[in-house]
Scaffold this motif. Structure first.
Motif, PDB file in Angstrom:
ATOM      1  N   THR A 146     -31.905  69.563 -43.908  1.00 12.85           N
ATOM      2  CA  THR A 146     -32.328  70.420 -45.020  1.00 12.85           C
ATOM      3  C   THR A 146     -33.843  70.605 -44.995  1.00 12.85           C
ATOM      4  N   TRP A 150     -37.053  73.648 -49.371  1.00 13.79           N
ATOM      5  CA  TRP A 150     -35.818  74.068 -50.044  1.00 13.79           C
ATOM      6  C   TRP A 150     -35.251  72.935 -50.887  1.00 13.79           C
ATOM      7  N   MET A 154     -34.678  73.069 -54.918  1.00 16.51           N
ATOM      8  CA  MET A 154     -33.368  72.770 -55.500  1.00 16.51           C
ATOM      9  C   MET A 154     -33.443  71.586 -56.463  1.00 16.51           C
TER      10      MET A 154
END
Length: 324
Positions: A146, A150, A154
């Motif tokens: 990931t 990001w 999130m």
């Protein structure tokens, strides 16, 4: 005496490496496109040639590159990192003002990633082939794959916007006037999201490294001998397997401790954390060369210090290295 000699030799090598990094960074920065004098003149609303010449003379930009380099190296040796024309204050004072926030963030992220990563790796190695091993490996791979920015966004969306558990941005509540323990708790609440976002990526690396290292050590002859002697599984894993599996983890931790400062650039920018990573991003967009060079110098010094600490930890983990 051997330890003192080793430390002195490594410090001498570190000084040479730091000087080389200092010179290389200076040359690379000045080779980049863009003129800081033009940026300053544009912000002042005057771009005539006379004003540009005055700015270049004021900040020494009109001198030959070798003279600028010599002056810069001499000043750094006297802990003078120059003056920030954008912030209107000495670079050293600016970095010392921002450094504690970065050390708090990277130190917390490092502790989270190392403790949770090693614990997860040990659990996965002790239950190899079971559902818990598969779950830990899958989650670790997910965090590793990931993108950091990001995951940070999130995290803000989930824990700040949807659940409202944690503050999304900043170092502390603006205008709160908190002191003592109340201020510490407020800073801890603001620290939670950026530290977890930065630490989860490295936690995945430590988890996979610990698992692989322990499984490799578990196949060695001295572990088989310990099993033949009738030692309990817990003693074998703790005293024989884990201790010998720690060396590659210590190496990785020493390397990544310095990399956390680089990773903090994205994290500090996303969470508006007032550290040197965010300062470096701002200096890059503003062509503030002295600040950029100062951040690079401090970052390089931190990497060298972490490597020296790693060498010393080697001797604690494995006494055979200390005896050499």
């Amino acid at each position: 005496m051997k330890i003192a000699t080793r430390i002195a030799a490594r410090l001498a090598k570190a000084a040479v490496v730091l000087l080389a990094i200092l010179v290389l960074n200076f040359l690379l920065i000045h080779a980049a496109p863009g003129d800081p004098a033009v940026v300053m003149a544009g912000e002042a609303g005057a771009t005539d040639d006379v004003f540009l010449a005055q700015l270049r003379e004021k900040f020494g930009l009109d001198q030959p590159l070798y003279m600028q380099l010599g002056k810069y190296v001499w000043d750094v040796l006297h802990l003078d990192l120059g003056f920030s024309y954008r912030q209107q204050m000495p670079v050293f004072d600016l970095l010392m003002d921002r450094l504690p926030a970065t050390l708090l963030l990277t130190g917390s992220a490092f502790a989270v990633s190392l403790i949770l990563g090693v614990a997860a790796g040990v659990l996965a190695a002790s239950r190899v082939g079971k559902w818990s091993d598969t779950l830990i490996s899958t989650v670790a791979l997910l965090f590793y794959a990931t993108p950091l920015f990001w995951a940070a966004l999130m995290g803000v969306l989930l824990f700040s916007v949807v659940l409202g558990w944690l503050p999304p941005f900043g170092y502390e509540t603006v205008g709160s006037g908190f002191t003592g323990m109340r201020r510490a708790l407020d800073v801890a609440q603001h620290l939670a999201l950026p530290a977890l976002s930065l630490g989860l990526f490295f936690m995945a690396v430590y988890s996979r490294m610990t698992r692989a290292s322990m499984l490799e050590v578990a196949q060695l002859d001295f572990v088989k001998t310990a099993r033949a002697k009738g030692l309990s599984r817990g003693v074998i894993e703790r005293r024989h397997i884990l201790r010998n599996a720690l060396l590659p983890i210590v190496t990785l931790a020493g390397l990544q401790a310095g990399q956390l400062v680089g990773g903090a650039v994205l994290t500090e920018t996303v969470f508006a954390w007032p550290g040197i990573g965010r300062l470096m991003f701002e200096a890059l967009t503003q062509r503030d060369y002295n600040v950029l060079l100062g951040v690079f110098f401090v970052s390089a010094a931190m990497v060298i210090v972490f490597n020296l600490i790693t060498d010393l930890i080697y001797g604690i983990v494995d006494p055979r290295i200390r005896a050499q």
